[in-house]
Write a protein that holds these residues in place. Structure first.
Motif, PDB file in Angstrom:
ATOM      1  N   THR A   1      11.953  18.221  -2.420  1.00  0.00           N
ATOM      2  CA  THR A   1      12.305  16.832  -2.716  1.00  0.00           C
ATOM      3  C   THR A   1      11.226  15.899  -2.182  1.00  0.00           C
ATOM      4  O   THR A   1      10.655  16.139  -1.102  1.00  0.00           O
ATOM      5  CB  THR A   1      13.665  16.441  -2.108  1.00  0.00           C
ATOM      6  N   GLN A   2      10.937  14.864  -2.953  1.00  0.00           N
ATOM      7  CA  GLN A   2       9.899  13.921  -2.592  1.00  0.00           C
ATOM      8  C   GLN A   2      10.437  12.494  -2.632  1.00  0.00           C
ATOM      9  O   GLN A   2      11.214  12.140  -3.519  1.00  0.00           O
ATOM     10  CB  GLN A   2       8.704  14.022  -3.551  1.00  0.00           C
ATOM     11  N   THR A   3       9.995  11.697  -1.663  1.00  0.00           N
ATOM     12  CA  THR A   3      10.356  10.280  -1.645  1.00  0.00           C
ATOM     13  C   THR A   3       9.141   9.435  -1.255  1.00  0.00           C
ATOM     14  O   THR A   3       8.282   9.906  -0.488  1.00  0.00           O
ATOM     15  CB  THR A   3      11.489  10.006  -0.631  1.00  0.00           C
ATOM     16  N   PRO A   4       9.034   8.199  -1.768  1.00  0.00           N
ATOM     17  CA  PRO A   4       9.871   7.651  -2.837  1.00  0.00           C
ATOM     18  C   PRO A   4       9.447   8.226  -4.190  1.00  0.00           C
ATOM     19  O   PRO A   4       8.426   8.904  -4.279  1.00  0.00           O
ATOM     20  CB  PRO A   4       9.563   6.157  -2.751  1.00  0.00           C
TER      21      PRO A   4
ATOM     22  N   HIS B   1       6.395  26.146  -5.491  1.00  0.00           N
ATOM     23  CA  HIS B   1       7.445  25.376  -6.140  1.00  0.00           C
ATOM     24  C   HIS B   1       7.197  23.897  -5.870  1.00  0.00           C
ATOM     25  O   HIS B   1       6.989  23.496  -4.715  1.00  0.00           O
ATOM     26  CB  HIS B   1       8.811  25.813  -5.632  1.00  0.00           C
ATOM     27  N   PHE B   2       7.236  23.121  -6.937  1.00  0.00           N
ATOM     28  CA  PHE B   2       6.841  21.718  -6.873  1.00  0.00           C
ATOM     29  C   PHE B   2       8.035  20.772  -6.857  1.00  0.00           C
ATOM     30  O   PHE B   2       9.081  21.048  -7.463  1.00  0.00           O
ATOM     31  CB  PHE B   2       5.976  21.378  -8.099  1.00  0.00           C
ATOM     32  N   GLY B   3       7.836  19.638  -6.187  1.00  0.00           N
ATOM     33  CA  GLY B   3       8.780  18.539  -6.312  1.00  0.00           C
ATOM     34  C   GLY B   3       8.494  17.744  -7.578  1.00  0.00           C
ATOM     35  O   GLY B   3       7.559  18.057  -8.325  1.00  0.00           O
ATOM     36  N   ASP B   4       9.282  16.707  -7.805  1.00  0.00           N
ATOM     37  CA  ASP B   4       9.115  15.896  -9.013  1.00  0.00           C
ATOM     38  C   ASP B   4       8.109  14.768  -8.835  1.00  0.00           C
ATOM     39  O   ASP B   4       7.897  13.973  -9.758  1.00  0.00           O
ATOM     40  CB  ASP B   4      10.458  15.334  -9.470  1.00  0.00           C
ATOM     41  N   GLY B   5       7.502  14.689  -7.676  1.00  0.00           N
ATOM     42  CA  GLY B   5       6.370  13.797  -7.490  1.00  0.00           C
ATOM     43  C   GLY B   5       6.714  12.387  -7.048  1.00  0.00           C
ATOM     44  O   GLY B   5       7.840  11.918  -7.178  1.00  0.00           O
ATOM     45  N   THR B   6       5.689  11.728  -6.509  1.00  0.00           N
ATOM     46  CA  THR B   6       5.735  10.290  -6.220  1.00  0.00           C
ATOM     47  C   THR B   6       4.654   9.638  -7.062  1.00  0.00           C
ATOM     48  O   THR B   6       3.483  10.029  -6.990  1.00  0.00           O
ATOM     49  CB  THR B   6       5.454   9.995  -4.736  1.00  0.00           C
ATOM     50  N   ARG B   7       5.063   8.657  -7.839  1.00  0.00           N
ATOM     51  CA  ARG B   7       4.072   7.901  -8.608  1.00  0.00           C
ATOM     52  C   ARG B   7       3.524   6.797  -7.717  1.00  0.00           C
ATOM     53  O   ARG B   7       4.275   5.915  -7.300  1.00  0.00           O
ATOM     54  CB  ARG B   7       4.687   7.304  -9.875  1.00  0.00           C
ATOM     55  N   LEU B   8       2.247   6.877  -7.389  1.00  0.00           N
ATOM     56  CA  LEU B   8       1.600   5.876  -6.545  1.00  0.00           C
ATOM     57  C   LEU B   8       0.793   4.930  -7.416  1.00  0.00           C
ATOM     58  O   LEU B   8      -0.093   5.365  -8.149  1.00  0.00           O
ATOM     59  CB  LEU B   8       0.691   6.567  -5.520  1.00  0.00           C
ATOM     60  N   SER B   9       1.119   3.656  -7.306  1.00  0.00           N
ATOM     61  CA  SER B   9       0.401   2.624  -8.067  1.00  0.00           C
ATOM     62  C   SER B   9      -0.271   1.689  -7.078  1.00  0.00           C
ATOM     63  O   SER B   9       0.399   1.071  -6.243  1.00  0.00           O
ATOM     64  CB  SER B   9       1.367   1.834  -8.953  1.00  0.00           C
ATOM     65  N   ILE B  10      -1.591   1.596  -7.166  1.00  0.00           N
ATOM     66  CA  ILE B  10      -2.365   0.726  -6.278  1.00  0.00           C
ATOM     67  C   ILE B  10      -2.771  -0.517  -7.061  1.00  0.00           C
ATOM     68  O   ILE B  10      -3.391  -0.413  -8.125  1.00  0.00           O
ATOM     69  CB  ILE B  10      -3.610   1.458  -5.734  1.00  0.00           C
ATOM     70  N   LEU B  11      -2.430  -1.684  -6.502  1.00  0.00           N
ATOM     71  CA  LEU B  11      -2.716  -2.944  -7.189  1.00  0.00           C
ATOM     72  C   LEU B  11      -3.940  -3.634  -6.589  1.00  0.00           C
ATOM     73  O   LEU B  11      -4.235  -3.468  -5.403  1.00  0.00           O
ATOM     74  CB  LEU B  11      -1.505  -3.877  -7.095  1.00  0.00           C
TER      75      LEU B  11
END
Lengths: 113, 112
Positions: free
Chosen positions: A5-8, A103-113
């Protein structure tokens, strides 16, 4: 079935800021990994971690990156001073032994502004 | 540098047909290979693996073939279903730190 599990799930951060991505690997796994996937590109290896130390790291994993297993369950990836090009999906993975399925988690999408 | 690559970016099949997804690898020292399925918004999901001392391995509806002579890996899916629609990646394990090197992915589209 146990899972990573991954957060956020999504993190938006200003360029230059520090970010910490969190992962809880499968409980009896001993090997931990971080990968990233820039939109439309391949999944790329960042780092592997075993026995409380880095086993291998790619050239992407420079001094701005660090990993930590602060307790018995969490595995974190820290980026000290984020850049625009750090925007990507970051995946955590774990395996019981080294040369076994990761086995992989569903990821964290990182957006840098 | 050496890398894992895929021949076809998109494969479209009819529901019920068999699918074959191919992968070429260039590092002859790789000794462990994994196929992953990735659905939209999710992480890579383990499907099946094979070690270099084998040339074939079967799972439920899936078979992986390894041809070390030509450095070729394939994933066969029997009786393809709509739920099989996803991007499929092959990955090779070479490093002592168990780094996986992923191919570029093939999108499988299943037509009902």
């Amino acid at each position: 079935e146990p899972e990573v599990t991954q957060t956020p799930s999504h993190q938006v951060t200003q360029m230059g800021q520090e970010v910490i991505l969190r992962c809880v690997p499968i409980s009896n796994h001993l090997y931990f990994y971080w990968y990233r996937q820039i939109l439309g590109q391949k999944v790329e290896f960042l780092v592997s971690f075993y026995n409380n130390e880095i086993s291998e790291k790619s050239e992407i994993f420079d001094d701005q990156f660090s990993v930590e297993r602060p307790d018995g369950s969490n595995f974190t990836l820290k980026i000290r001073s984020t850049k625009l090009e750090d925007s990507a999906m970051y995946f955590c993975a774990s395996s019981y032994r080294g040369n076994q399925p990761q086995h992989f988690g569903d990821g964290t999408r990182l957006s840098i502004l | 540098g050496e890398s894992v690559g895929l021949h076809l970016p998109t494969l479209s099949v009819q529901e019920g047909d068999n699918s074959i997804i191919n992968c070429a690898y260039s590092n002859s020292a790789s000794d462990y290979f994994i196929w992953y399925k990735q659905e939209s918004g999710k992480g890579p999901q383990f499907i099946i693996d094979i070690r270099s001392n084998m040339d074939k391995r079967q799972g439920q509806r899936v078979t992986v073939l390894l041809n070390k002579t030509v450095k070729h890996l394939s994933l066969q899916i029997a009786a393809t279903q709509p739920g099989d629609s996803a991007v499929y990646f092959c990955a090779e394990n070479l490093g002592a730190g168990n780094m996986l090197t992923f191919g570029g992915g093939t999108r499988l589209m299943v037509k009902p």
